[in-house]
Design a protein around this motif. Sequence first.
Motif, PDB file in Angstrom:
ATOM      1  N   LEU A 215       2.470 -34.661  -9.365  1.00  0.00           N
ATOM      2  CA  LEU A 215       1.270 -34.757 -10.192  1.00  0.00           C
ATOM      3  C   LEU A 215       0.300 -35.814  -9.678  1.00  0.00           C
ATOM      4  O   LEU A 215      -0.922 -35.631  -9.724  1.00  0.00           O
ATOM      5  CB  LEU A 215       1.665 -35.072 -11.638  1.00  0.00           C
ATOM      6  CG  LEU A 215       2.376 -33.976 -12.421  1.00  0.00           C
ATOM      7  CD1 LEU A 215       2.762 -34.481 -13.808  1.00  0.00           C
ATOM      8  CD2 LEU A 215       1.517 -32.731 -12.542  1.00  0.00           C
ATOM      9  N   LEU A 216       0.823 -36.916  -9.186  1.00  0.00           N
ATOM     10  CA  LEU A 216      -0.050 -38.016  -8.754  1.00  0.00           C
ATOM     11  C   LEU A 216      -0.670 -37.788  -7.387  1.00  0.00           C
ATOM     12  O   LEU A 216      -1.674 -38.435  -7.054  1.00  0.00           O
ATOM     13  CB  LEU A 216       0.758 -39.328  -8.717  1.00  0.00           C
ATOM     14  CG  LEU A 216       1.074 -39.983 -10.055  1.00  0.00           C
ATOM     15  CD1 LEU A 216       2.015 -41.164  -9.856  1.00  0.00           C
ATOM     16  CD2 LEU A 216      -0.198 -40.435 -10.761  1.00  0.00           C
ATOM     17  N   ALA A 217      -0.108 -36.907  -6.594  1.00  0.00           N
ATOM     18  CA  ALA A 217      -0.544 -36.761  -5.203  1.00  0.00           C
ATOM     19  C   ALA A 217      -2.044 -36.501  -5.049  1.00  0.00           C
ATOM     20  O   ALA A 217      -2.678 -37.102  -4.172  1.00  0.00           O
ATOM     21  CB  ALA A 217       0.266 -35.653  -4.529  1.00  0.00           C
ATOM     22  N   PRO A 218      -2.682 -35.637  -5.858  1.00  0.00           N
ATOM     23  CA  PRO A 218      -4.120 -35.403  -5.631  1.00  0.00           C
ATOM     24  C   PRO A 218      -5.019 -36.567  -6.017  1.00  0.00           C
ATOM     25  O   PRO A 218      -6.204 -36.538  -5.686  1.00  0.00           O
ATOM     26  CB  PRO A 218      -4.412 -34.179  -6.523  1.00  0.00           C
ATOM     27  CG  PRO A 218      -3.101 -33.580  -6.846  1.00  0.00           C
ATOM     28  CD  PRO A 218      -2.144 -34.714  -6.877  1.00  0.00           C
ATOM     29  N   TYR A 219      -4.519 -37.569  -6.685  1.00  0.00           N
ATOM     30  CA  TYR A 219      -5.372 -38.618  -7.248  1.00  0.00           C
ATOM     31  C   TYR A 219      -5.172 -39.980  -6.589  1.00  0.00           C
ATOM     32  O   TYR A 219      -5.668 -40.982  -7.109  1.00  0.00           O
ATOM     33  CB  TYR A 219      -5.120 -38.742  -8.752  1.00  0.00           C
ATOM     34  CG  TYR A 219      -5.290 -37.436  -9.485  1.00  0.00           C
ATOM     35  CD1 TYR A 219      -6.559 -36.909  -9.723  1.00  0.00           C
ATOM     36  CD2 TYR A 219      -4.184 -36.708  -9.911  1.00  0.00           C
ATOM     37  CE1 TYR A 219      -6.715 -35.701 -10.374  1.00  0.00           C
ATOM     38  CE2 TYR A 219      -4.337 -35.496 -10.561  1.00  0.00           C
ATOM     39  CZ  TYR A 219      -5.605 -34.989 -10.792  1.00  0.00           C
ATOM     40  OH  TYR A 219      -5.754 -33.789 -11.426  1.00  0.00           O
ATOM     41  N   VAL A 220      -4.466 -40.038  -5.490  1.00  0.00           N
ATOM     42  CA  VAL A 220      -4.241 -41.305  -4.800  1.00  0.00           C
ATOM     43  C   VAL A 220      -4.706 -41.179  -3.365  1.00  0.00           C
ATOM     44  O   VAL A 220      -4.978 -40.078  -2.863  1.00  0.00           O
ATOM     45  CB  VAL A 220      -2.746 -41.711  -4.852  1.00  0.00           C
ATOM     46  CG1 VAL A 220      -2.312 -41.972  -6.278  1.00  0.00           C
ATOM     47  CG2 VAL A 220      -1.868 -40.648  -4.212  1.00  0.00           C
ATOM     48  N   ARG A 221      -4.784 -42.295  -2.682  1.00  0.00           N
ATOM     49  CA  ARG A 221      -5.222 -42.304  -1.293  1.00  0.00           C
ATOM     50  C   ARG A 221      -4.155 -41.674  -0.403  1.00  0.00           C
ATOM     51  O   ARG A 221      -2.978 -41.659  -0.735  1.00  0.00           O
ATOM     52  CB  ARG A 221      -5.496 -43.740  -0.851  1.00  0.00           C
ATOM     53  CG  ARG A 221      -6.651 -44.394  -1.609  1.00  0.00           C
ATOM     54  CD  ARG A 221      -6.864 -45.818  -1.138  1.00  0.00           C
ATOM     55  NE  ARG A 221      -7.986 -46.449  -1.834  1.00  0.00           N
ATOM     56  CZ  ARG A 221      -8.370 -47.700  -1.633  1.00  0.00           C
ATOM     57  NH1 ARG A 221      -7.701 -48.462  -0.759  1.00  0.00           N
ATOM     58  NH2 ARG A 221      -9.395 -48.199  -2.302  1.00  0.00           N
ATOM     59  N   PRO A 222      -4.567 -41.163   0.764  1.00  0.00           N
ATOM     60  CA  PRO A 222      -3.591 -40.499   1.651  1.00  0.00           C
ATOM     61  C   PRO A 222      -2.420 -41.386   2.040  1.00  0.00           C
ATOM     62  O   PRO A 222      -1.284 -40.919   2.121  1.00  0.00           O
ATOM     63  CB  PRO A 222      -4.437 -40.112   2.870  1.00  0.00           C
ATOM     64  CG  PRO A 222      -5.829 -39.967   2.329  1.00  0.00           C
ATOM     65  CD  PRO A 222      -5.953 -41.001   1.240  1.00  0.00           C
ATOM     66  N   ARG A 223      -2.675 -42.664   2.287  1.00  0.00           N
ATOM     67  CA  ARG A 223      -1.580 -43.549   2.693  1.00  0.00           C
ATOM     68  C   ARG A 223      -0.582 -43.765   1.562  1.00  0.00           C
ATOM     69  O   ARG A 223       0.597 -44.034   1.819  1.00  0.00           O
ATOM     70  CB  ARG A 223      -2.130 -44.891   3.167  1.00  0.00           C
ATOM     71  CG  ARG A 223      -2.839 -45.714   2.097  1.00  0.00           C
ATOM     72  CD  ARG A 223      -3.303 -47.054   2.652  1.00  0.00           C
ATOM     73  NE  ARG A 223      -4.286 -46.873   3.711  1.00  0.00           N
ATOM     74  CZ  ARG A 223      -4.825 -47.871   4.411  1.00  0.00           C
ATOM     75  NH1 ARG A 223      -4.438 -49.118   4.154  1.00  0.00           N
ATOM     76  NH2 ARG A 223      -5.730 -47.629   5.335  1.00  0.00           N
ATOM     77  N   VAL A 224      -1.037 -43.652   0.331  1.00  0.00           N
ATOM     78  CA  VAL A 224      -0.133 -43.750  -0.816  1.00  0.00           C
ATOM     79  C   VAL A 224       0.533 -42.407  -1.078  1.00  0.00           C
ATOM     80  O   VAL A 224       1.708 -42.345  -1.452  1.00  0.00           O
ATOM     81  CB  VAL A 224      -0.896 -44.238  -2.062  1.00  0.00           C
ATOM     82  CG1 VAL A 224       0.026 -44.310  -3.272  1.00  0.00           C
ATOM     83  CG2 VAL A 224      -1.524 -45.601  -1.795  1.00  0.00           C
ATOM     84  N   ARG A 225      -0.211 -41.319  -0.851  1.00  0.00           N
ATOM     85  CA  ARG A 225       0.314 -39.987  -1.135  1.00  0.00           C
ATOM     86  C   ARG A 225       1.568 -39.680  -0.329  1.00  0.00           C
ATOM     87  O   ARG A 225       2.509 -39.091  -0.841  1.00  0.00           O
ATOM     88  CB  ARG A 225      -0.771 -38.951  -0.845  1.00  0.00           C
ATOM     89  CG  ARG A 225      -0.390 -37.526  -1.211  1.00  0.00           C
ATOM     90  CD  ARG A 225      -1.511 -36.573  -0.863  1.00  0.00           C
ATOM     91  NE  ARG A 225      -2.764 -37.010  -1.455  1.00  0.00           N
ATOM     92  CZ  ARG A 225      -3.917 -37.074  -0.809  1.00  0.00           C
ATOM     93  NH1 ARG A 225      -3.972 -36.732   0.466  1.00  0.00           N
ATOM     94  NH2 ARG A 225      -5.006 -37.483  -1.434  1.00  0.00           N
ATOM     95  N   VAL A 226       1.585 -40.105   0.929  1.00  0.00           N
ATOM     96  CA  VAL A 226       2.742 -39.792   1.773  1.00  0.00           C
ATOM     97  C   VAL A 226       3.982 -40.575   1.363  1.00  0.00           C
ATOM     98  O   VAL A 226       5.089 -40.250   1.805  1.00  0.00           O
ATOM     99  CB  VAL A 226       2.410 -40.068   3.250  1.00  0.00           C
ATOM    100  CG1 VAL A 226       1.289 -39.174   3.715  1.00  0.00           C
ATOM    101  CG2 VAL A 226       2.053 -41.532   3.476  1.00  0.00           C
ATOM    102  N   ARG A 227       3.813 -41.595   0.532  1.00  0.00           N
ATOM    103  CA  ARG A 227       4.958 -42.398   0.099  1.00  0.00           C
ATOM    104  C   ARG A 227       5.482 -42.005  -1.277  1.00  0.00           C
ATOM    105  O   ARG A 227       6.534 -42.494  -1.697  1.00  0.00           O
ATOM    106  CB  ARG A 227       4.575 -43.880   0.075  1.00  0.00           C
ATOM    107  CG  ARG A 227       4.240 -44.470   1.440  1.00  0.00           C
ATOM    108  CD  ARG A 227       3.889 -45.949   1.321  1.00  0.00           C
ATOM    109  NE  ARG A 227       3.690 -46.584   2.614  1.00  0.00           N
ATOM    110  CZ  ARG A 227       2.537 -46.665   3.254  1.00  0.00           C
ATOM    111  NH1 ARG A 227       1.449 -46.138   2.685  1.00  0.00           N
ATOM    112  NH2 ARG A 227       2.447 -47.250   4.426  1.00  0.00           N
TER     113      ARG A 227
END
Length: 284
Positions: A215-227
């Motif tokens: 759920l959070l993946a579309p709303y965070v920065r790419p560097r955070v999304r991969v983690r």
Amino acid sequence: MRETPRPQGTAGEAGPELPQLRPGCAFAHTNGASSSGSPHRSDGRPPQTPRGARHTDPGGRLGTTPPVPGRPASSFPTRFTGRSAPARLFALCAVLFALVTWQVAARGPLRAADERLGRGLFLRGPDRLAEFCADLGSTFVAGPVLAAVIAYTFWRGRRWRPTLAAALAMAAVPALVIPLKAWIARTGPLAPGTGWYPSGHTATATVAYCAAALLLAPYVRPRVRVRLMPAALVLSTATGIGLVLRGYHWPLDVLGSWCLSVPILLLSFRSTCRRSSRTPTDHG
């Protein structure tokens, strides 16, 4: 009045002179040539037809120039077909869950090995850390985390399908785990009674934290999304290890819950994934 005689052709000239082919005229009608018989335009540009302007992309498939708009980006898996990675993962986890459940219910050799391994791991390691990790799978910890993420992402994007999928995945955990516990009726490692397979805490942690990451993946920065997903998997793994070290569950109880949680997540998010992958990007 004398008429001026017309010039007579020589022996090598029979009649009026015909146009002669110049060197290279054999290639005048090949693709790209600028002559009247060429299918291309005289200025060298391709004609305004789809067939003439069609080229192949790096993958060898027919494309157009300029490039066709790409597929829509999505935080969820783009396909749920027989050749996709989610489908293969679903099949693998389903087979493993069936195998583990069969061995536990039938008291097979895998269950005997599991109990020997469990007895060697119980009450090992730091007690406080193991207890903390085991509590990560409690509904009083994982449940509020997922609820907060659902509320936040719905407020940000007003997308009800992903949030509904996460809620359905969480509701499916007790709906499946409780009947399985009653049916298998496995005795506990240290506590009396039955109903320890599969582990409810492990399934709760896996579904809650992985759904929150999706759920959070579309709303965070790419560097955070991969983690996000690696962090969710670390929390789920820590929960299972803590449960085994504290003697709350056998190792196969935890493994079976991991194998059950993946199909729950994939099935719950399936409709959302298929809808997002079919969203058109160009209405022209």
